[in-house]
Motif scaffolding. Sequence first.
Motif, PDB file in Angstrom:
ATOM      1  N   GLY A 285      53.182  48.460  19.285  1.00  0.00           N
ATOM      2  CA  GLY A 285      53.111  48.433  17.824  1.00  0.00           C
ATOM      3  C   GLY A 285      52.923  49.809  17.247  1.00  0.00           C
ATOM      4  N   LEU A 286      52.090  50.593  17.903  1.00  0.00           N
ATOM      5  CA  LEU A 286      51.837  51.963  17.454  1.00  0.00           C
ATOM      6  C   LEU A 286      53.131  52.776  17.454  1.00  0.00           C
ATOM      7  CD1 LEU A 286      49.309  53.665  16.666  1.00  0.00           C
ATOM      8  CD2 LEU A 286      49.212  54.396  19.055  1.00  0.00           C
ATOM      9  N   ALA A 287      53.959  52.574  18.462  1.00  0.00           N
ATOM     10  CA  ALA A 287      55.199  53.344  18.590  1.00  0.00           C
ATOM     11  C   ALA A 287      56.176  53.067  17.456  1.00  0.00           C
ATOM     12  CB  ALA A 287      55.856  53.040  19.934  1.00  0.00           C
ATOM     13  N   ARG A 288      56.121  51.869  16.874  1.00  0.00           N
ATOM     14  CA  ARG A 288      57.063  51.547  15.797  1.00  0.00           C
ATOM     15  C   ARG A 288      56.381  51.451  14.427  1.00  0.00           C
ATOM     16  NH1 ARG A 288      57.973  45.886  14.472  1.00  0.00           N
ATOM     17  NH2 ARG A 288      56.494  44.520  15.556  1.00  0.00           N
ATOM     18  N   GLY A 289      55.141  51.908  14.346  1.00  0.00           N
ATOM     19  CA  GLY A 289      54.453  51.916  13.065  1.00  0.00           C
ATOM     20  C   GLY A 289      53.913  50.577  12.632  1.00  0.00           C
ATOM     21  N   PHE A 290      53.744  49.653  13.579  1.00  0.00           N
ATOM     22  CA  PHE A 290      53.250  48.314  13.251  1.00  0.00           C
ATOM     23  C   PHE A 290      51.780  48.230  13.650  1.00  0.00           C
ATOM     24  CE2 PHE A 290      52.901  43.649  13.793  1.00  0.00           C
ATOM     25  CZ  PHE A 290      53.434  43.240  12.578  1.00  0.00           C
TER      26      PHE A 290
ATOM     27  N   LYS B 183      57.038  40.105  15.892  1.00  0.00           N
ATOM     28  CA  LYS B 183      56.202  40.702  16.943  1.00  0.00           C
ATOM     29  C   LYS B 183      54.777  40.980  16.451  1.00  0.00           C
ATOM     30  CE  LYS B 183      60.072  42.821  19.423  1.00  0.00           C
ATOM     31  NZ  LYS B 183      60.616  44.072  20.020  1.00  0.00           N
ATOM     32  N   GLU B 184      54.193  39.977  15.819  1.00  0.00           N
ATOM     33  CA  GLU B 184      52.818  40.139  15.357  1.00  0.00           C
ATOM     34  C   GLU B 184      51.838  40.373  16.504  1.00  0.00           C
ATOM     35  OE1 GLU B 184      51.596  36.932  12.765  1.00  0.00           O
ATOM     36  OE2 GLU B 184      51.965  38.242  11.060  1.00  0.00           O
ATOM     37  N   TYR B 185      52.211  39.949  17.696  1.00  0.00           N
ATOM     38  CA  TYR B 185      51.337  40.158  18.842  1.00  0.00           C
ATOM     39  C   TYR B 185      51.121  41.649  19.135  1.00  0.00           C
ATOM     40  CZ  TYR B 185      55.894  40.588  21.224  1.00  0.00           C
ATOM     41  OH  TYR B 185      57.176  40.956  21.576  1.00  0.00           O
ATOM     42  N   GLU B 186      51.942  42.508  18.559  1.00  0.00           N
ATOM     43  CA  GLU B 186      51.745  43.949  18.737  1.00  0.00           C
ATOM     44  C   GLU B 186      50.648  44.507  17.832  1.00  0.00           C
ATOM     45  OE1 GLU B 186      56.238  45.193  20.241  1.00  0.00           O
ATOM     46  OE2 GLU B 186      55.544  45.863  18.274  1.00  0.00           O
ATOM     47  N   GLN B 187      50.035  43.642  17.034  1.00  0.00           N
ATOM     48  CA  GLN B 187      48.922  44.061  16.177  1.00  0.00           C
ATOM     49  C   GLN B 187      47.792  43.036  16.296  1.00  0.00           C
ATOM     50  OE1 GLN B 187      49.795  45.368  12.010  1.00  0.00           O
ATOM     51  NE2 GLN B 187      48.054  44.094  11.475  1.00  0.00           N
ATOM     52  N   PRO B 188      47.144  42.961  17.466  1.00  0.00           N
ATOM     53  CA  PRO B 188      46.105  41.948  17.687  1.00  0.00           C
ATOM     54  C   PRO B 188      44.734  42.363  17.177  1.00  0.00           C
ATOM     55  CG  PRO B 188      46.431  43.186  19.684  1.00  0.00           C
ATOM     56  CD  PRO B 188      47.391  43.769  18.667  1.00  0.00           C
TER      57      PRO B 188
ATOM     58  N   GLU C 115      58.222  32.725  13.332  1.00  0.00           N
ATOM     59  CA  GLU C 115      58.201  33.906  12.470  1.00  0.00           C
ATOM     60  C   GLU C 115      57.227  34.956  12.995  1.00  0.00           C
ATOM     61  OE1 GLU C 115      60.224  34.439   9.206  1.00  0.00           O
ATOM     62  OE2 GLU C 115      61.120  33.452  10.942  1.00  0.00           O
ATOM     63  N   ALA C 116      56.063  34.517  13.452  1.00  0.00           N
ATOM     64  CA  ALA C 116      55.083  35.467  13.978  1.00  0.00           C
ATOM     65  C   ALA C 116      55.629  36.210  15.195  1.00  0.00           C
ATOM     66  CB  ALA C 116      53.794  34.741  14.337  1.00  0.00           C
ATOM     67  N   LEU C 117      56.324  35.498  16.047  1.00  0.00           N
ATOM     68  CA  LEU C 117      56.885  36.129  17.232  1.00  0.00           C
ATOM     69  C   LEU C 117      58.127  36.946  16.902  1.00  0.00           C
ATOM     70  CD1 LEU C 117      56.393  33.231  19.789  1.00  0.00           C
ATOM     71  CD2 LEU C 117      55.322  35.476  19.884  1.00  0.00           C
ATOM     72  N   ARG C 118      58.912  36.482  15.948  1.00  0.00           N
ATOM     73  CA  ARG C 118      60.108  37.234  15.557  1.00  0.00           C
ATOM     74  C   ARG C 118      59.735  38.609  15.011  1.00  0.00           C
ATOM     75  NH1 ARG C 118      63.644  37.742  11.143  1.00  0.00           N
ATOM     76  NH2 ARG C 118      62.396  36.441   9.759  1.00  0.00           N
TER      77      ARG C 118
END
Length: 586
Positions: free
Chosen positions: A172-177, A118-123, A113-116
């Motif tokens: 993440g910034l590019a997609r608002g995450f 893309k939580e890695y885009e907000q470290p 779920e974390a990877l789905r």
Amino acid sequence: MKKKIILTTALGLALTASAIAGTPASGTADQRFKAIYNTEWKWRVAQNLAADEDNRDTVRAVLPRADAKTQQQRLAYWQGVMKQLDTLDPSALSPAERVDHDVYRAQIAAFIEALRFKEYEQPVNADSAFWTNVTYTPRRTFKTAADYHNFIRQMGELPRYFEEETANMRAGLARGFTPPKVTLTGRDASLASVAEAKAPEDTIFYQPFKSMPASIPAAEQAALRAQAAQTIRTAVQPAYAAVLQFFRTEYVPHARESLAAESLPDGKAYYQSKIVEYTTTHLTAEQIHEIGLSEMAKIRTEMQQTMKDAGFTGDLPAFLHFLRTDPRFYAKTPQELLMHAAWVAKKFDAKAERYFGYLPRRRFAIVPVPDDQAPYYTAGRGGPGVYLVNTYNLPARALYSLPALTLHESAPGHAFQMPVAMEQKGVPPFRRAYISAFGEGWALYSERLGSEMGIYETPYETFGMLSYQAWRAARLVVDTGIHAKGWTREQAQAYMHENTALAEHEIETEVDRYISWPGQALSYYLGEMAIMAARKKAEAALGARFDIRAFHDTVLQLGSVPLPVLEARIDRFIAEGGKSPYPQTL
């Protein structure tokens, strides 16, 4: 001695879902399950996402890859693992493996779920970031020359690792995450403390080299110090400076303004995934919000009685104001606060054997939170070997709350529960992972247990415990309020102000933590409720045969498990007549 795991990262990446498909389809269910998790664990170690059992206490020479391509490869791998788990019938497993299965499946599901999403885009969040996480290594105790050599190599990897994490943040910034902008204010201080240090020796990364084991020859010590200073100067500080520049000029100015997790891409599903991860239940945000309101009402009744016990005749707001402003409740120096924490910890030691049959071998130190993190850190934090006490802003660190904090973070809370889990023999390595609902639930239960143990000596200290209970119940209301009901930051702070005795500084840092870390705040109270319910069930079923030590040992022997696994284990504890898992200790 176990065979060392020598798989390389490249080989680990080659172990994709197709490799998992090679796990045996024949044999017993236990054998098939063990083949799945043993193969995955070797891969996890090769990815530098975990350490094998023989090297758990050594300093690693490499940092994991964090780039998007690798993250997607991991997602595909874990999805393959889940497909293999789907072929198993849990009812065909032995009782011990059934527990392992339930823990492991929940763990793999959380990874997916974390990877789905893309939580890695907000470290980064209001509590921590990748650049603060890497500073835990230099705060450890180094024992060998190999530890120092490995750490220097690890520091040399920081530029690559930071570049990958920065690229993730840009995506993440590019997609608002991103975390909400309001929660990022001042979080550049921990970057600046390294990037802008006048000399390598002034950074946290040089700390292990200031005092080195006498077993390392003096000439080698001198060479290691010189090499460390050079690596910090040429690799570490430039890496921090680059992230600092990006954070100040690009990331924070363009971070999202909205607070709610549900405002993120696919936000409603994302927030529900965090609820599942952090509570190990399938409760909805609305259900959790209502539980919080209900529990808060119960705690308010206890608070009213404790105010009477203290001889206070005003209302709750007046009592909270009194607690927040009377100098008698606050330490004058950091040393005084640390000494009070040590005294509470020793009070527990005097009573421990009456409540626990099994006591962990590992002790813990009481140390202040590092200066570069303290302004935005929690009041305290504990784990194996350490109880961190925040001595920053002493008027925000109430002494009447310190006993509850100490029980939560040191013993019998985190610095007690985690070592007990680590000392269990024959447990698969994936069982060493921390499950928030269990670990935080136990720590909060430890605060309540303090009343039973006689730790709280005054009505004020009892009220401090109740305020901490209210704080965690309030989290159920505030977290769901922010992320599912559109609450503002001010609304959340007002709710905390009205219902707890927390100081304003602590309320601000806590609310920002909940805003930027959706779901984590839900773990505590729901976990405590599950442990309390299990204990009441066992007491009612066993009657005079109920032994509190046997119950506590049974809970802690599990390690860290989803709440349904805890409930099932206590059902078996009852069926077996309340036997301790360590009969020789009782």
